[in-house]
Design a protein around this motif. Sequence first.
Motif, mmCIF file in Angstrom:
data_model
loop_
_atom_site.group_PDB
_atom_site.id
_atom_site.type_symbol
_atom_site.label_atom_id
_atom_site.label_comp_id
_atom_site.label_asym_id
_atom_site.label_seq_id
_atom_site.Cartn_x
_atom_site.Cartn_y
_atom_site.Cartn_z
ATOM 1 N N UNK A 1 -6.638 3.848 -6.950
ATOM 2 C CA UNK A 1 -8.091 3.770 -6.800
ATOM 3 C C UNK A 1 -8.749 5.024 -7.355
ATOM 4 N N UNK A 2 -8.097 6.156 -7.215
ATOM 5 C CA UNK A 2 -8.621 7.410 -7.767
ATOM 6 C C UNK A 2 -8.354 7.483 -9.263
ATOM 7 N N UNK A 3 -8.949 8.469 -9.891
ATOM 8 C CA UNK A 3 -8.783 8.682 -11.335
ATOM 9 C C UNK A 3 -7.714 9.752 -11.564
ATOM 10 N N UNK A 4 -6.493 9.386 -11.932
ATOM 11 C CA UNK A 4 -5.474 10.417 -12.161
ATOM 12 C C UNK A 4 -5.848 11.359 -13.297
ATOM 13 N N UNK A 5 -6.577 10.846 -14.296
ATOM 14 C CA UNK A 5 -6.950 11.680 -15.436
ATOM 15 C C UNK A 5 -7.962 12.761 -15.049
ATOM 16 N N UNK B 1 -1.582 1.329 -4.784
ATOM 17 C CA UNK B 1 -0.858 0.102 -4.450
ATOM 18 C C UNK B 1 0.295 -0.072 -5.427
ATOM 19 N N UNK B 2 1.258 -0.896 -5.059
ATOM 20 C CA UNK B 2 2.358 -1.154 -5.970
ATOM 21 C C UNK B 2 3.308 -2.214 -5.467
ATOM 22 N N UNK B 3 3.908 -2.909 -6.408
ATOM 23 C CA UNK B 3 5.027 -3.805 -6.137
ATOM 24 C C UNK B 3 5.751 -4.044 -7.455
ATOM 25 N N UNK C 1 0.857 -1.184 0.000
ATOM 26 C CA UNK C 1 0.000 0.000 0.000
ATOM 27 C C UNK C 1 0.890 1.229 0.000
ATOM 28 N N UNK C 2 0.861 1.983 -1.096
ATOM 29 C CA UNK C 2 1.718 3.153 -1.242
ATOM 30 C C UNK C 2 1.079 4.409 -0.667
ATOM 31 N N UNK C 3 -0.241 4.473 -0.674
ATOM 32 C CA UNK C 3 -0.942 5.646 -0.147
ATOM 33 C C UNK C 3 -2.379 5.270 0.190
ATOM 34 N N UNK C 4 -2.971 6.044 1.104
ATOM 35 C CA UNK C 4 -4.375 5.839 1.454
ATOM 36 C C UNK C 4 -5.024 7.192 1.704
ATOM 37 N N UNK C 5 -6.322 7.159 1.904
ATOM 38 C CA UNK C 5 -7.050 8.342 2.340
ATOM 39 C C UNK C 5 -7.860 7.968 3.580
#
Length: 209
Positions: free
Chosen positions: A187-191, A178-180, A164-168
């Motif tokens: 989960x959010x929309x970067x665009x 998330x990442x590995x 888990x790289x970040x949460x809210x």
Amino acid sequence: MRVALIDYDSGNLHSAEKAFQKMGREIGAEVIVTSDPDTAAKADRIVLPGDGAFPACRAALGEVNGMAEAITEAVLSRGVPFMGICVGMQMLATVGHEYRETLGLDWIGGEVVAIDAPGLKVPHMGWNDLIIDQPHPILDGITTGDHAYFVHGWHLRVTDPAHRLAHVDYGHDVTAIVGRDNIVGTQFHPEKSQAIGLRLIGNFLRWTP
């Protein structure tokens, strides 16, 4: 560099395509929307968006003949950098529980569970502050407190906290990134997340795992 934005009839790809093209122009990357497994397999970056319910998106991906196998071979065997967005991120999990138990790709161990936020509106919709859990190259220039745009009622609860790289904060900790290895998901929309989202997309395009 060629970036494949996977089209499996699960969401409007127009805004994502525009955002990736905008950032891709800065480094000479070509962004293509494709439902062809061979094209996806030959790409230098793979992006899997997704809107709607987990079971429907998972079924739709499986219905594109050979696509799941093509991207799995590219990402897991050859290390092609991959980004999942919204339900495209959720499908990285081992299993999802929305409506019924549905197997995910199992690239990042965990399960997709409902947001439990008594007194708050679910789906979680709108802007929320990111809380960074782990440093990562795709987060270069992005810090705790930066805003991202969310629309979801479910989130990926990872098995390994390091993934888990970040949460809210939305009634409880809700996974945001998330990442590995060569795999990341938002989960959010970067665009739709304005400058921060474009920054993350640019970081992904420049990232060498």
